[in-house]
Each structure stands twice: as C-alpha cells, then as structure tokens.
Write an enzyme that holds these catalytic residues in place. Structure first.
Site, PDB file in Angstrom:
ATOM      1  CB  SER A 118      -0.998   0.054   1.358  1.00 14.36           C
ATOM      2  OG  SER A 118      -0.163  -0.245   2.416  1.00 14.36           O
ATOM      3  CG  HIS A 139      -3.114  -0.532  -2.897  1.00 17.33           C
ATOM      4  ND1 HIS A 139      -3.201   0.861  -2.324  1.00 17.33           N
ATOM      5  CD2 HIS A 139      -3.098  -1.235  -1.693  1.00 17.33           C
ATOM      6  CE1 HIS A 139      -3.517   0.817  -1.167  1.00 17.33           C
ATOM      7  NE2 HIS A 139      -3.506  -0.530  -0.501  1.00 17.33           N
ATOM      8  CD  GLU A 151      -3.647   3.611  -5.184  1.00 15.59           C
ATOM      9  OE1 GLU A 151      -3.384   4.707  -5.459  1.00 15.59           O
ATOM     10  OE2 GLU A 151      -3.147   2.803  -4.078  1.00 15.59           O
ATOM     11  CG  ASN A 189      -2.737   4.081   1.687  1.00 13.12           C
ATOM     12  OD1 ASN A 189      -3.876   4.272   2.595  1.00 13.12           O
ATOM     13  ND2 ASN A 189      -2.304   2.900   1.344  1.00 13.12           N
TER      14      ASN A 189
END
Length: 295
Positions: A118, A139, A151, A189
C-alpha cells in the site's frame, strides 16, 4: 492468465484469493502457517455464505470458488505453474525484498510478479529481481471481495506489456483498475493517511473526542466511516508503517506520524485486530464505545 499464486493468507491475501478463484482462476494460496491457511479458507467460506444469503452468487458458486483454491505451506510447490504471483505479506520493506528475491529464483521465467503493497516503492521491490520489467503493484482495497478499486502501480522499469495485462486482468475480475506512478503512498494512501494522521493529531491536542471527530467527518463530509474508526479497521500499525514510508520518502513534516499514533502502536492498541484502538472491539468487531486514550 489462469494460474495465480497468492502469497499470504491474511486479510488481504485470502480476499485476493477469493476474488481470483470466484472468477475461475486456479489459485495457489501460500502461507508458512497452516493455521493461517485454515483461517483464510474459513474466512473465504464465510464471505461466500454472506454473498449467497444476499443472492449475489448462485448456490453452486461457493463450491466452485473453494474448489479453485489449493493451499501450500512452502513457496516452491505453489509456484511451479504460476503465471502471476500476488504478494500480500506484511507491510515491511525488508520482508518484501526477501520474498521477491525468492520469487525471482523460483517462479517461471515468464511469470509476472505483483505486490499488494500500500506504500512501498515498486521500483525498489523490482530491483531485488532480475525481471524488473515484469514487476508491478496491484493494491487491492479492503474488503477485497467488495471494493472495486485496484491501484495498479507502474514501477520505473515496469513494461507496458505487463501494465496492459494487469489492467485487463483487473477488469476481468470486475474491478476498476487505476494506473498510478510509483511514488510513496501512491494515490490512495498519499491522500488518506495524512487525513487520518490529522484526525489523530486533533484528538491528541484535545480539539475534540473520538466520536466527535468521526461524527464531523461522517455528517459534514459524507464519509461512510470516520477517520479514527477507519484507522482501527485498517490497523494502527499499518497506518503508522505507511506514514513512516511517506515521511522517509518525501522528507516533509506533514507526513510525520502523530506521537499518539506511535504510542498506541507501541502499547499494542492496533484497532479491530487487537480488540482495542480508538474504539473498543472486545465484544464484537463493531465500534461499540470509545476506548481509553493514550493522550
């Protein structure tokens, strides 16, 4: 790509295995812990039962999905025919580098190697192999069977052919893949973790309480879950790890983890998985009351 290997039978790994198996792929689920494999399969079965109860799948799909998964406690046997490996181990850079060195040595030459990291650099992970053009980030979001976003992270050396295959495969899984470039935290993130960190800082400085902060974000910003409850769900140790990666990568104070977050992780208050974080989960996995704070 019909032969998929998933490394790690934890929350993300069993979810990834579930989705691939449900879509007809032959999945090798690898974890050194037999107990983790048993728990992972039990979670998949439970999630399939929930989908069956909601009539999202037909009666035969549970058996079909579970029948597509074979478990292994050793890496090599689970890699013999792999066309794609998805690594879903703990968010630890040295661990992932070691895993990818082993994957490079043990997996078929044409096998693509993906990581569910991540935040950790895909370029750095790829550099641990002799096939950096075949290394990519996938991800998935948690819970994997429910969340549509993937992702897809292109490292410095990731080939266009590898990117195309993974984008197409993600779409075939019923997901919405979004290609992003390889910078700390990627997109999800890089935006989410500073928000969670600021919520922790607001609590740390006494601006408002846990429930009040989450209520403001849910009712004022239309978030389905408040940032502190979301942090508990993700795992406070995972949040801390991601923030540390971004702080190291960008060298900017805005990514520095809140001292309260650091203290809670050191105290073992990790959220849902430990039974206590910003909320108390000792009797269920729902945030039932605000837990004592380490202010």
């Amino acid at each position: 790509m019909d032969k998929i290997t998933v490394l790690g039978a934890g929350t993300m790994g069993n979810g990834i295995a579930h989705v691939f198996a449900q879509h007809g792929h032959q999945v090798s689920l690898v974890d050194p812990s037999k107990d983790a494999l048993e728990k992972g399969l039990a979670t998949i079965a439970k999630n399939l039962d929930r989908m069956l109860a909601k009539e999202r799948i037909g009666p035969g799909e549970k058996a079909f999905t579970l029948g597509n998964i074979t478990t292994f406690t050793e890496m090599a046997p689970g890699l013999t025919q792999a066309q794609l490996v998805v690594e879903a181990a703990t968010e630890n850079t040295s661990l992932k580098l070691d895993i990818f060195k082993q994957l490079d040595a043990l997996s078929p030459a044409d096998c693509l190697l993906a990581t569910n990291t991540s935040s950790i650099s895909i370029t750095q992970i790829a550099a641990a192999t002799n096939r950096p053009q075949q290394v990519i980030g996938m991800h998935f979001m948690n819970p994997v069977p429910v969340m549509r976003l993937v992702e897809v992270i292109k490292g410095y050396s990731t080939s266009d052919a590898t990117l195309k295959k993974v984008m197409e495969l993600s779409k075939a899984l019923g997901k919405t893949p979004v290609m992003v470039n390889d910078y700390p935290g990627f997109v999800a993130n890089r935006i989410l973790m500073p928000m969670i960190n600021e919520a922790v800082e607001s609590l740390h400085h006494g601006v408002a309480g846990v429930a009040e902060i989450d209520t403001v974000m849910k009712l004022g910003m239309a978030h389905p879950m408040g940032p502190l409850q979301l942090a508990d769900f993700i795992g406070l140790d995972v949040c801390l790890s991601i923030l540390e990666v971004m702080f190291k990568g960008f060298k900017k104070d805005k990514y520095a983890p809140s001292p309260l977050l650091v203290n809670m992780v050191m105290a073992g208050k990790l959220g849902v998985k430990s039974g206590e974080g910003f909320y108390d989960y000792s009797s269920s996995k729902k945030a039932e009351r605000v837990a004592p704070q380490f202010l």
